[in-house]
Each structure stands twice: as C-alpha cells, then as structure tokens.
Design an enzyme around this catalytic site. Structure first.
Site, PDB file in Angstrom:
ATOM      1  N   GLY A  58       0.825  -1.199   0.000  1.00  0.00           N
ATOM      2  CA  GLY A  58       0.000   0.000   0.000  1.00  0.00           C
ATOM      3  C   GLY A  58       0.858   1.248   0.000  1.00  0.00           C
ATOM      4  CG  ASP A  59      -1.034   4.991   0.471  1.00  0.00           C
ATOM      5  OD1 ASP A  59      -1.163   4.138   1.369  1.00  0.00           O
ATOM      6  OD2 ASP A  59      -1.781   5.984   0.365  1.00  0.00           O
ATOM      7  CG  ASN A  60       0.673   5.697   4.431  1.00  0.00           C
ATOM      8  OD1 ASN A  60       1.300   6.752   4.406  1.00  0.00           O
ATOM      9  ND2 ASN A  60      -0.649   5.659   4.386  1.00  0.00           N
TER      10      ASN A  60
END
Length: 312
Positions: A58-60
């Site tokens: 995911g992005d984080n």
C-alpha cells in the site's frame, strides 16, 4: 478475511461468510515474487516474458520501504493531504479503541501501526485558497511571527473532513477559537499549522499509549519543505524530526525497492535510509507554552463533541 497477526486467511471468518480458501487468492509478501507478467501483457508493452511482478504494498507501507523504515521502531510522519504517523513493529499490536491502524508491513515478519488524520497539509491549502496567498509566502510570514504573536494566536481544530485517529468521528469539524482584532493572516496561518501538528501529536499519543515508543521520525510529504513546520513538530512531539535530501523518498521508490527484493536483492543492499538533510531536535524552551495550547486544543474538541451529543 485476513488474520493480520498470522499473515494468513482466517478460516473462521471465511466460514462465517460461507467461503473457504479455494475462493481466495494466494497471499504473497510484498517483497516476494508473485509470478511474471502475462505473455500478452509483456508483448503489448514490448517487455521480456520473464518480468517478475512483486507482491507490492500500500502507499504508506511502500513509502516506509522508500525511506528505509524497515526495522522495529523506525518511523515517519507524512504531512500530505492527510497526516500519517507510521511506525514499524516486530509483532502485531492493534489498538482499535483509539482508531490506530495495524497492518502487515510490506516486508516479511514485520507489522506497522499508523495514526491517520484526514486533513493535514490540506488544511493549509484550504486556508491559502481562502485568503489568496501562496503557501510558501504564508510560511515565510508565519516563521517571522514573534513569540508574543504566536502565544496570542487562536487555536485551530483541523477536522475539515471529520477525523480518524484517535477520535473516529465523521462529525468532527474545523474551527478557529479565540480570534481577536490583532489577528492577521500570518497569525491565523500559524494557528492552522499548529493545529495540524497537534492532530499529529494526538496520533503519537495514542501510539505511545499502545506501548509503541518513537524516538526519531523522518518527515515526508509537502510539509517537509517547511523548516518551521518540522521544528514545530519536533517541539510538540518531543522527538527528533529528520528531513532527507532529494525528493525520491516516497511510495514509488519503495515500490521499486520491493521489485528489487523480489528479483533477489537483499534488504541490506536495497532498503537504505536516504541521506539526511537536517535533524530538528526538540526545543525545551517551547515545551510549557506548547503543552498549554495542546491542552486547550484537546478541551475544545471535547467541548464540541459534548455539544453535538447534547444536540442529538
């Protein structure tokens, strides 16, 4: 359907939904080889047929890999549209009562906790659009304020989109409290920047209450361009805040690093921390003043929540 602690599908939850493992895809760690491109896709893109596809993240989690936050205790603060405090754990440590996120990291054998505020740098963008000033210009004016002007500034609640951690309150709203004739655009801008930093502090507080300690955090996102904001975060959070040289510390770099790991590279080769630009250390002289304003910040939200409940 995922048992996050076991990093595997939950047979119990699947059964409750009248499903089983045959209905689910195979689980792959973010840094592992999940297969190769489909032949027709490889041909369409003009790529070799053996291009590996990593599990990804995911992005984080990908941003964490990009900034080298890969070992227990590594942390970053992201001041983008939303605000994130991300910390790596070596075990599963949920704290749902305070809306703390707890997920598998994109690397094997590690998890991460996150606090998320829904409007962070977005609050500054909103305010700058409202008064018709560029963010960089306003930040210069804010940095030039005297201690007396900052002490007399209103307190800003940054809940323009409701709030997630720690309140989990879609009905929360933003507000300025304590505006006087002496307030100018820089003073109100300071209140916005400080209010966002207090929202980040709420996230760090509940992470600490869950047993997670943060000593140092990298600063990412658009807010990392402001030395004033970085120092304010260090003072409020009472941790070292680190900014990095160059802009290549985000999710895209992390995704590329996961791809390199899937192709056989080692974490030691790939997941280095980027070069430090500057370290901001807490200024003890600001502690009492900021602590008093932070208490007022928390009391304003509690009063607003009490009022809404009374109205309902």
């Amino acid at each position: 359907w995922l048992d996050t602690a076991k990093r595997d599908w939950s047979d119990e939850v699947l059964a409750a939904c009248k499903l089983n493992r045959s209905h689910m895809p195979e689980l792959i760690e973010g840094s592992h080889n999940s297969g190769t491109l489909l032949p027709e896709v490889a041909a369409q893109w003009g790529l070799p047929a053996n291009v590996i596809v990593a599990g990804g993240g995911g992005d984080n989690a990908a941003s964490a890999v990009g900034v080298g936050a890969v070992n227990a205790g590594d942390a970053f603060v992201s001041l983008g549209t939303s605000g994130v405090v991300f910390v790596v754990n070596d075990s599963y440590r949920p704290a749902p009562e305070n809306a703390v996120h707890c997920f598998c990291h994109a690397l094997p054998g590690r998890w991460h906790q996150m606090s998320v505020m829904l409007s962070a740098a977005a609050c500054l963008s909103w305010y700058c659009r409202l008064i018709g000033v560029e963010e960089a210009q306003l930040m210069e004016e804010i940095a030039a304020l005297s201690a007396e002007e900052k002490a007399a500034a209103p307190v800003f609640l940054p809940y323009l989109s409701g709030e997630r951690t720690p309140h989990n309150d879609a009905g929360a709203s933003g507000s300025f409290h304590g505006i006087r004739h002496s307030a100018n655009r820089a003073v109100l801008g300071y209140a916005v920047v400080e209010g966002v930093a207090f929202g980040i502090a709420d996230g760090v507080r509940v992470l600490r209450e869950s047993g997670t300690q943060i000593q140092t955090a990298s600063l990412l996102g658009g807010g990392a361009r402001s030395p004033f904001w970085a120092q304010l975060l260090a003072d409020i959070l009472k941790i070292n805040i680190v900014t990095h040289k160059g802009g290549a510390t985000g999710g895209a770099l992390g995704a590329a690093r996961l791809a390199a790991l899937a192709c056989g590279k080692s974490e030691a080769e790939v997941c280095m921390k980027p070069e430090t630009d500057r370290v901001y250390t807490p200024d003890a002289a600001q502690a009492d003043y900021l602590a008093a304003r932070y208490r007022q910040f928390g009391a304003l939200y509690r009063n607003e929540l009490s009022f809404r409940r009374h109205q309902d």
